[in-house]
Design a protein around this motif. Structure first.
Motif, short mmCIF file in Angstrom:
data_model
loop_
_atom_site.label_atom_id
_atom_site.label_comp_id
_atom_site.label_asym_id
_atom_site.label_seq_id
_atom_site.Cartn_x
_atom_site.Cartn_y
_atom_site.Cartn_z
N THR A 1 0.28 -5.56 -5.89
CA THR A 1 0.45 -4.11 -5.99
C THR A 1 1.90 -3.83 -5.60
O THR A 1 2.62 -4.73 -5.14
N LEU B 1 -5.32 -0.12 -1.70
CA LEU B 1 -4.17 0.46 -2.39
C LEU B 1 -3.55 1.59 -1.58
O LEU B 1 -2.32 1.74 -1.55
N GLY C 1 -3.91 2.01 1.77
CA GLY C 1 -3.47 1.59 3.10
C GLY C 1 -3.98 2.50 4.20
O GLY C 1 -3.38 2.61 5.25
N THR D 1 0.82 -1.21 0.00
CA THR D 1 0.00 0.00 0.00
C THR D 1 0.85 1.26 0.00
O THR D 1 2.06 1.22 0.24
#
Lengths: 372, 695
Positions: free
Chosen positions: A335, B320, B322, A252
């Motif tokens: 990701t 994505l 977080g 992330t």
């Protein structure tokens, strides 16, 4: 000789001794020894010393005067001996013991070389990321279009590909032998590509690595990169970049922030804070420029941070899905984050270097200020 | 992009002053470059002056053409402050009006789109005009945003471009031949004189806006001089079209002509703004008293715009980024930015329609960026990715180069870093006749070729330091050398001046061949390789003071004295410079590492004997050593020269060589007799094979 004349003579000796003593005392203590020796011989020598000479006048006096004269000369003699003894003690005190050396002479220092500041920063960055479990990679400096641009979502008409910004080879070189064929189908054109340009960023190494390795990925790629910038206080046509890339399930933007905060604290000291500002790069989405709290003024505002309290140190973001597609990763499964930092920029901030060109002049007066 | 604060306030009633608005936008993606004072002057009719008006200068990233307009930036401001965004409309009053135009197929003119893929839409409207200077408030607004006022009609086209982001053009209708405006590819060699007075020669597929006879504008780039609006103009046609970005970019680059219009079109203008822009221009004609629009709109659409529709799941957003972002906040942000968000944040996610002014948004990740930046990156927690496996090894060259670097530093060399491109004449001596890797577009001739060797850099470092008053220089560099057949990691070093330690107790000595030889050997040992030398010739080294370096008969480099002509050409004064270059990839192919056996310590003492021999001075030291090694028993562990003497007592042409021989056996203590016998064997072999005499 009449007593009066002799008395005057003794008085003259008195005065002369005072003057000689003053001359001696004017010398530095460590340099008095030879002058003191000369004074001693000149005054108290048994044969030709000035006091012996005076005493030699005794027989020329009337007997009644001899006692008085003798007493006067004796007084002078005692004074001279006492003064000289005092000075001898002083000189003796400054004399070194046998075998002693003058510890104030320069030491014998074998010459040691000095590190280049960019090399020091590079080591520091390598150490930080090695500690965080990254592998450190280097890569070719002459690249092909695919790895430097196309796979990084910078397509044919992207402005960065302009001759104004990128340096191209006069004659393309034939493709180098790759360590192995890509591990999986990628979007690259079939067959090896001609090498045409000087890499404009270490991001090219992201692509090379992902083509050859499955996720997870955790790497930094460090080395020189080239852009067609004229030399000035903050630009050189070659500079050094450190690229970071982490790919895996569930990576992330917050992971990027934690990682860069850890790096900034290692580079600039505990308590450093970082700030993300939204930005744009073709190969990341979302993208962010990253600032650190000004290391000179701690955020109060100064000339270095142009009164903003923050210093821009790198560009970063989440790897663009198009980049994953280019190397054959499934953007639905993984990701990743990536960042690119100029080592010159870090060195300039760390050591308050105002002119980037100093890093490439190799002036020893500059280099010798850095540690070994 | 410069934007006037008071103009922003036409569209969003922001409570903060210009500096604070700029600061907050900087953290949301529009980097503030500066705040300049606004020019003094009039305000629009009926509007109140804005105190502390200012010009905000933003660095708009290449993906945001929508922010090359006042409304685009106002939309960002409205989103940051959660305020409504006003827009020019038919209902608005004052200077914010939008004309209500009646759409017709053709009027006093028609439009034909012959290149529908490159120009799919062209809107136009005709008007009667009185050309004169614009009112003060229009001139002030244009000035503030860096556009020069010309006349009321031209100023209106620029005003609309700055306000809405749609570049426009006004043609003098009387100067257009025929009554149909055609958008087509240029004919090969077709020429047009553009507004800047220059004649441009065009080729297909560059686009033109043409009348019945000839080109009247270069599509999306610049208008033509012939149909320019002048003081005599009474009838005009406004144009607002959409041009394919890649087409405009190619034309702009080919003509070396960059304009406000081409900048916006090549990044991607609003795909559906054209009719509105024309309506806005027509309203402004009335507002500023420049004329009367006919009230009709010719809106040619060759290809309708299909909006991009995306699916966005809440889990994807938070996964994505977080960080948590409430669903309501996701919807608020996207709606404020003009996205149409379908109801419900269920498993299927939102259906999001991308507005026509956002060509950059093509994937869910692009939406997540919008949400992330407006929710605020400052809310991101600092977390760490978890590690599930040991990291793979780093590049093997890194520890190897570090070992070489340590040796060089310990030997007193400072580390240099030079540009990888050098002047061709500086590189040529080091290329060995092989073609070099030259650049097509070097920054200058001093950076024309990639260095074929790292030596030119360290030679220049010596030159720089010598010219700045340094007599003693020791530098090295570990970097890439470039050849046609690939890149090699190379270590280069240069040494001039003092060889030892400059100290009051002993005389100084200048560097000689044996210093640089020893350096090469030490670097080799540091990398686990024994380096040997062979006499060699190089164009850049002094003959007789040059050697090639070898590891197990593999060539790995070169060392010797730099040829004075080469030193001189780089501005080095007449001093001896010794240089060394090692191909690190050849010395220690990165595969090194692994276990090596350490010899056990000797159990019996050694016996040392010195021998002095008088030999021919042309005889090499290696030949003497080889003879001794051959003649000596297996107990000889080392033979080393410790003195060489020529002068009084030594005949001319001869040299006295003193050697220290060390003998040792693994299984016993050697006796003096054994040592004496060994020395005798050595001496007699030297006498027999070398014509030596014992001294």
């Amino acid at each position: 000789m009449p007593l009066d004349d002799l008395s005057r003579l003794v008085a003259e000796h008195d005065a002369a001794f005072d003057a000689a003593l003053a001359d001696l005392d004017a010398l530095p203590p460590a340099a008095r020894a030879p002058a003191l020796d000369a004074l001693k011989i000149g005054w108290t020598g048994r044969k030709s010393g000035r006091i012996a000479d005076l005493m030699a006048q005794l027989p020329t006096l009337a007997a009644a005067d001899r006692k008085a004269f003798g007493q006067r000369v004796n007084t002078l003699k005692q004074r001279v001996e006492q003064a000289l003894a005092e000075r001898e003690a002083l000189v003796a005190a400054t004399r070194r013991p046998a075998g002693a050396v003058d510890i104030t002479l320069p030491g014998r220092a074998p010459q040691l070389g000095h590190r280049h500041p960019l090399s020091l920063v590079r080591d520091e960055v390598q150490a930080i990321f090695t500690r965080l479990g990254y592998q450190v990679l280097e890569g070719p400096e002459i690249e092909d279009d695919w790895h430097n641009f196309e796979a990084l979502n910078m397509h044919a008409d992207h402005p960065a590909r302009d001759m104004q910004d990128t340096m191209y080879l006069a004659q393309p070189l034939s493709a180098r032998a790759e360590p192995a064929a890509p591990k999986r189908p990628t979007a690259a054109k079939a067959g090896p590509q001609a090498l045409t340009l000087l890499r404009t960023h270490t991001s090219a190494m992201q692509i090379r690595h992902m083509e050859q390795h499955d996720p997870p990925v955790r790497l930094v790629a460090i080395g020189p990169v080239y852009r067609r910038d004229s030399l000035d206080l903050t630009h050189t046509p070659m500079f050094h970049q450190c690229e970071g890339l982490v790919v895996g399930p569930g990576i992330t933007l917050a992971h990027l922030k934690g990682t860069l905060l850890a790096m900034a604290e290692s580079l600039f000291g505990a308590g450093t804070s970082v700030r993300f500002r939204p930005s744009f790069f073709p190969y990341t989405e979302p993208s962010a420029e990253v600032d650190v709290r000004c290391i000179r003024c701690s955020g109060a505002g100064c000339a270095v941070c142009k009164q903003t309290g923050w210093l821009e140190i790198l560009g970063s973001g989440m790897v663009h899905p198009a980049v994953f597609e280019a190397v054959g990763y499934d953007p639905g499964a993984v990701t990743g984050f990536a960042f690119g930092m100029g080592l010159e920029r870090v060195a300039m901030l760390k050591w308050d270097v105002g002119d980037i060109r100093l890093f490439y002049e190799n002036d020893l007066r500059f280099l010798e200020q850095f540690s070994r | 992009m410069k934007v006037l604060y008071s103009w922003l306030r036409d569209f969003v009633d922001v409570p903060d002053g210009p500096a604070e608005v700029g600061r907050r936008l900087s953290l949301r993606g529009l980097a503030l470059e500066g705040v300049d004072p606004a020019p003094a002057g009039d305000v629009p009719p009926g509007a109140a002056p804005v105190p502390d008006d200012a010009v905000l200068d933003f660095d708009v990233t290449a993906n945001r053409p929508d922010c090359l307009s006042v409304v685009g930036i106002a939309r960002e401001v409205a989103t940051v402050y959660d305020l409504p965004l006003e827009q020019p409309s038919a209902e608005a009053r004052g200077h914010l009006r939008l004309a209500a135009l009646r759409q017709v197929e053709r009027d006093s003119f028609g439009v034909r789109l012959d290149a529908p893929a490159l120009c799919p839409r062209f809107a136009g409207a005709a008007a009667s005009v009185r050309v004169q200077a614009s009112p003060g408030w229009v001139q002030r607004r244009l000035h503030a945003m860096g556009v020069r006022p010309i006349s009321n009609v031209v100023d209106i086209t620029n005003y609309v471009m700055l306000e809405l982001g749609q570049p426009m053009h006004a043609f003098d209708q009387a100067r257009l031949a025929g009554d149909t405006i055609v958008v087509r590819e240029a004919r090969p060699g077709e020429s047009i004189v553009t507004l800047d007075g220059k004649t441009r020669t065009l080729i297909p597929p560059q686009l033109v806006v043409a009348d019945a006879e000839r080109a009247a504008a270069v599509g999306g780039v610049m208008g033509g001089l012939d149909s320019e609006v002048s003081a005599a103009t009474t009838r005009i046609v406004f144009e607002a079209a959409w041009w394919l970005p890649s087409s405009v970019r190619a034309t702009s680059r080919a003509l070396a002509l960059k304009t406000e219009a081409s900048t916006r079109f090549e990044r991607g203008a609003d795909r559906e703004l054209q009719a509105r822009a024309v309506a806005r221009a027509c309203a402004l004609l009335d507002v500023v008293g420049a004329g009367t629009p006919d009230g009709t709109l010719v809106d040619a659409i060759a290809m309708a715009h299909t909006p991009v529709v995306l699916r966005l799941s809440h889990a994807h957003v938070e996964g994505l980024l977080g960080m948590p972002v409430p669903a309501a906040e996701v919807e608020r942000i996207l709606r404020a930015l003009g996205f149409v968000v379908g109801a419900g944040a269920g498993a299927a996610g939102w259906q999001v329609t991308v507005p026509s002014w956002r060509p950059d948004v093509a994937r869910p990740e692009d939406l997540i960026e919008e949400v992330g930046r407006h929710h605020g990156f400052e809310h991101l927690p600092a977390t760490f990715p978890s590690v599930h496996q040991a990291p793979p090894l780093s590049d093997r060259r890194i520890p190897r180069d570090a070992a070489a670097r340590r040796t060089m530093l310990a030997l007193g060399f400072s580390e240099a870093i030079s540009f990888a491109f050098v002047e061709e004449s500086a590189a040529a001596p080091f290329a060995g006749g092989a073609p070099m890797v030259a650049l097509a577009n070097p920054l200058s001739e001093t950076f024309a070729v990639m260095r074929p060797s790292v030596l030119p850099g360290v030679v220049d470092a010596v030159s720089h330091n010598r010219r700045h008053g340094r007599r003693d220089v020791r530098v090295f560099e570990i970097a890439t050398a470039f050849r046609q057949d690939g890149e090699r990691r190379s270590l280069a070093a240069a040494w001039t001046g003092e060889a030892g330690t400059d100290h009051w107790s002993g005389g100084r000595r200048d560097v000689d061949f044996f210093d640089i030889k020893g350096t090469a050997e030490q670097v080799g040992l540091g990398l686990g390789s024994e380096i040997t030398l062979q006499a060699a010739e190089r164009p850049y080294l002094v003959p007789g003071r040059a050697a090639s370096l070898h590891v197990a008969d593999r060539p790995v480099g070169v060392c010797g004295q730099l040829a004075p002509a080469v030193a001189d050409a780089r501005g080095i004064p007449r001093d001896d410079v010794y240089v060394l270059e090692l191909d690190l990839d050849a010395v220690a192919p990165a595969a090194a590492g692994g276990a090596r056996r350490i010899a056990p310590l000797p159990r019996y003492p050694a016996i040392v004997r010195d021998v002095s021999l008088l030999v021919d001075d042309a005889l090499s030291a290696a030949a003497v050593r080889d003879t001794i090694r051959r003649a000596a028993p297996a107990t000889l562990v080392s033979v080393r020269e410790f003195d060489r003497y020529q002068g009084r007592g030594v005949p001319a042409g001869k040299v006295s060589v003193s050697l220290r021989l060390t003998f040792r056996a693994d299984d016993r203590t050697l006796t003096d007799d054994e040592a004496a016998a060994a020395v005798a064997a050595v001496v007699s072999a030297a006498q027999r094979d070398l014509g030596a005499e014992q001294r």
